[in-house]
Design a protein around this motif. Sequence first.
Motif, PDB file in Angstrom:
ATOM      1  N   GLY A 176       0.818  -1.207   0.000  1.00  0.00           N
ATOM      2  CA  GLY A 176       0.000   0.000   0.000  1.00  0.00           C
ATOM      3  C   GLY A 176       0.851   1.255   0.000  1.00  0.00           C
ATOM      4  N   ALA A 177       1.940   1.243   0.765  1.00  0.00           N
ATOM      5  CA  ALA A 177       2.841   2.398   0.795  1.00  0.00           C
ATOM      6  C   ALA A 177       3.517   2.612  -0.555  1.00  0.00           C
ATOM      7  CB  ALA A 177       3.881   2.205   1.892  1.00  0.00           C
ATOM      8  N   MET A 178       3.843   1.519  -1.249  1.00  0.00           N
ATOM      9  CA  MET A 178       4.422   1.642  -2.591  1.00  0.00           C
ATOM     10  C   MET A 178       3.423   2.279  -3.549  1.00  0.00           C
ATOM     11  SD  MET A 178       6.431  -2.027  -2.806  1.00  0.00           S
ATOM     12  CE  MET A 178       7.079  -1.756  -4.477  1.00  0.00           C
ATOM     13  N   LEU A 179       2.166   1.888  -3.441  1.00  0.00           N
ATOM     14  CA  LEU A 179       1.130   2.488  -4.289  1.00  0.00           C
ATOM     15  C   LEU A 179       0.941   3.961  -3.947  1.00  0.00           C
ATOM     16  CD1 LEU A 179      -1.484  -0.420  -4.243  1.00  0.00           C
ATOM     17  CD2 LEU A 179       0.193   0.104  -6.029  1.00  0.00           C
ATOM     18  N   GLU A 180       1.025   4.300  -2.668  1.00  0.00           N
ATOM     19  CA  GLU A 180       0.926   5.701  -2.266  1.00  0.00           C
ATOM     20  C   GLU A 180       2.059   6.525  -2.880  1.00  0.00           C
ATOM     21  OE1 GLU A 180      -1.244   5.492   2.097  1.00  0.00           O
ATOM     22  OE2 GLU A 180       0.920   5.208   2.003  1.00  0.00           O
ATOM     23  N   ALA A 185      -0.759   9.921  -3.368  1.00  0.00           N
ATOM     24  CA  ALA A 185      -1.937  10.140  -2.533  1.00  0.00           C
ATOM     25  C   ALA A 185      -2.044   8.982  -1.535  1.00  0.00           C
ATOM     26  CB  ALA A 185      -3.205  10.209  -3.384  1.00  0.00           C
ATOM     27  N   PRO A 186      -2.770   9.166  -0.427  1.00  0.00           N
ATOM     28  CA  PRO A 186      -2.967   8.076   0.522  1.00  0.00           C
ATOM     29  C   PRO A 186      -3.684   6.892  -0.128  1.00  0.00           C
ATOM     30  CG  PRO A 186      -3.615  10.168   1.496  1.00  0.00           C
ATOM     31  CD  PRO A 186      -3.406  10.423   0.037  1.00  0.00           C
ATOM     32  N   TRP A 187      -3.415   5.705   0.388  1.00  0.00           N
ATOM     33  CA  TRP A 187      -4.067   4.492  -0.128  1.00  0.00           C
ATOM     34  C   TRP A 187      -5.577   4.650  -0.100  1.00  0.00           C
ATOM     35  CZ3 TRP A 187      -7.391   1.383   2.719  1.00  0.00           C
ATOM     36  CH2 TRP A 187      -7.817   0.219   2.087  1.00  0.00           C
ATOM     37  N   GLU A 188      -6.114   5.225   0.952  1.00  0.00           N
ATOM     38  CA  GLU A 188      -7.564   5.383   1.066  1.00  0.00           C
ATOM     39  C   GLU A 188      -8.122   6.187  -0.105  1.00  0.00           C
ATOM     40  OE1 GLU A 188      -6.092   4.439   5.157  1.00  0.00           O
ATOM     41  OE2 GLU A 188      -5.420   5.730   3.512  1.00  0.00           O
ATOM     42  N   GLU A 189      -7.421   7.249  -0.472  1.00  0.00           N
ATOM     43  CA  GLU A 189      -7.874   8.079  -1.595  1.00  0.00           C
ATOM     44  C   GLU A 189      -7.733   7.324  -2.918  1.00  0.00           C
ATOM     45  OE1 GLU A 189      -6.335  12.123  -3.813  1.00  0.00           O
ATOM     46  OE2 GLU A 189      -6.348  12.081  -1.607  1.00  0.00           O
ATOM     47  N   LEU A 190      -6.653   6.606  -3.076  1.00  0.00           N
ATOM     48  CA  LEU A 190      -6.416   5.872  -4.321  1.00  0.00           C
ATOM     49  C   LEU A 190      -7.443   4.762  -4.525  1.00  0.00           C
ATOM     50  CD1 LEU A 190      -2.529   5.551  -4.099  1.00  0.00           C
ATOM     51  CD2 LEU A 190      -3.810   7.021  -5.677  1.00  0.00           C
ATOM     52  N   VAL A 191      -7.712   3.975  -3.470  1.00  0.00           N
ATOM     53  CA  VAL A 191      -8.638   2.857  -3.636  1.00  0.00           C
ATOM     54  C   VAL A 191     -10.066   3.366  -3.827  1.00  0.00           C
ATOM     55  CG1 VAL A 191      -9.227   2.366  -1.201  1.00  0.00           C
ATOM     56  CG2 VAL A 191      -9.058   0.485  -2.841  1.00  0.00           C
ATOM     57  N   ALA A 192     -10.400   4.480  -3.196  1.00  0.00           N
ATOM     58  CA  ALA A 192     -11.727   5.069  -3.402  1.00  0.00           C
ATOM     59  C   ALA A 192     -11.882   5.541  -4.847  1.00  0.00           C
ATOM     60  CB  ALA A 192     -11.952   6.217  -2.429  1.00  0.00           C
ATOM     61  N   ARG A 193     -10.830   6.134  -5.397  1.00  0.00           N
ATOM     62  CA  ARG A 193     -10.883   6.684  -6.753  1.00  0.00           C
ATOM     63  C   ARG A 193     -10.833   5.606  -7.827  1.00  0.00           C
ATOM     64  NH1 ARG A 193      -6.046  10.270  -7.426  1.00  0.00           N
ATOM     65  NH2 ARG A 193      -5.007   8.446  -8.318  1.00  0.00           N
TER      66      ARG A 193
END
Length: 348
Positions: A176-180, A185-193
């Motif tokens: 998750g940190a790599m994706l951030e 953006a935070p993981w929460e924002e990325l997965v929501a989008r």
Amino acid sequence: MRLPALFLALAAAAPPPAGADPAEIAAALAAEPAVPGAVVGWITEDDSARAVAGVRRAGAAEPVTEGDLWHIGSLTKSMTATLAARMVEAGLIGWDTTAGELLGAEHPDMAEAWRGVPLEAFLRHASGMRANLSLFGTLRVGQGPRRDYVARALASPPEGERGGYLYSNAGYVVAGAMLEAAGGAPWEELVAREVFAPLGLASAGFGPPEGDQPQGHRGALFGGLRPVPPGPRADNIPALGPAGRVHLSAADMLRYLRAHLLAEEEYLSAGSWARLHRAEGPGGYAMGWVEADGVLRHSGSNTMWFAQTRLYRAEGVAVFVAVNSGLIERVRPAVEAAADAVFTDAGG
């Protein structure tokens, strides 16, 4: 005569009757003494069905409803992997991008063992990273930022061999940190989008459901169940989001499963779906899924809820079952039986 709570906690509920419909299956599951409330459902390309039974909190009369939210624990992992596939297709990251490339500058104390580990290895539990931080390490991170958790995970030595199988919540936090880092953006924002919005998962959120919703449960001291109201003690610490902090409605969970079941090409390419669902290595693990007898499945719990999904790809059926109880060893057999019965109801 009122039976003692301990006897009730140990009693076994009857399995769903043969040929049961979802309402009967949910009722049989909620009759399990360790289960306050339950939801069951299935979905195919053209049809779906779901039902609920039981109560939102033990000792209260408020029933669960079809629109209620359910915490899905480690079922979140397939969402993190799905997010990764979206970002790979967007050219923001590669499956072979390493932790050192993305996180080395931010975490100079990273152990050398992690610098060459690629994103895909973390998502397949093949990195060798331990399952979780130590209790002391987790307490030190507490409600703090994900960066603190990642720093401790990356400073720790491997516990398993790279390329082997060691189920690791910590590894999913690093992923998750790599994706951030790649997405800015935070993981929460990325997965929501990239997951919730395009798949229409309007009810999806993070942490324990709040407000007028079911609550998770732990075992009480002398038997029975104790509801855990929303708050810091009602879920994993926030840093663990990529590994298991999503909640959503059963209808939205089934909608998410349908996208995986049908490998919807308007959302991801056929190659990306195949990669997500391909089980590898000694654990038979895909990315957020375990393959057993040709069925992709996974269970999830934050120790106060328990949920299970199954993808019967050959038969074209996806199944979701969840309960608001964390007494996993007591409820697992009933959840397994319910999932079997739901699959049968769907024509499997």
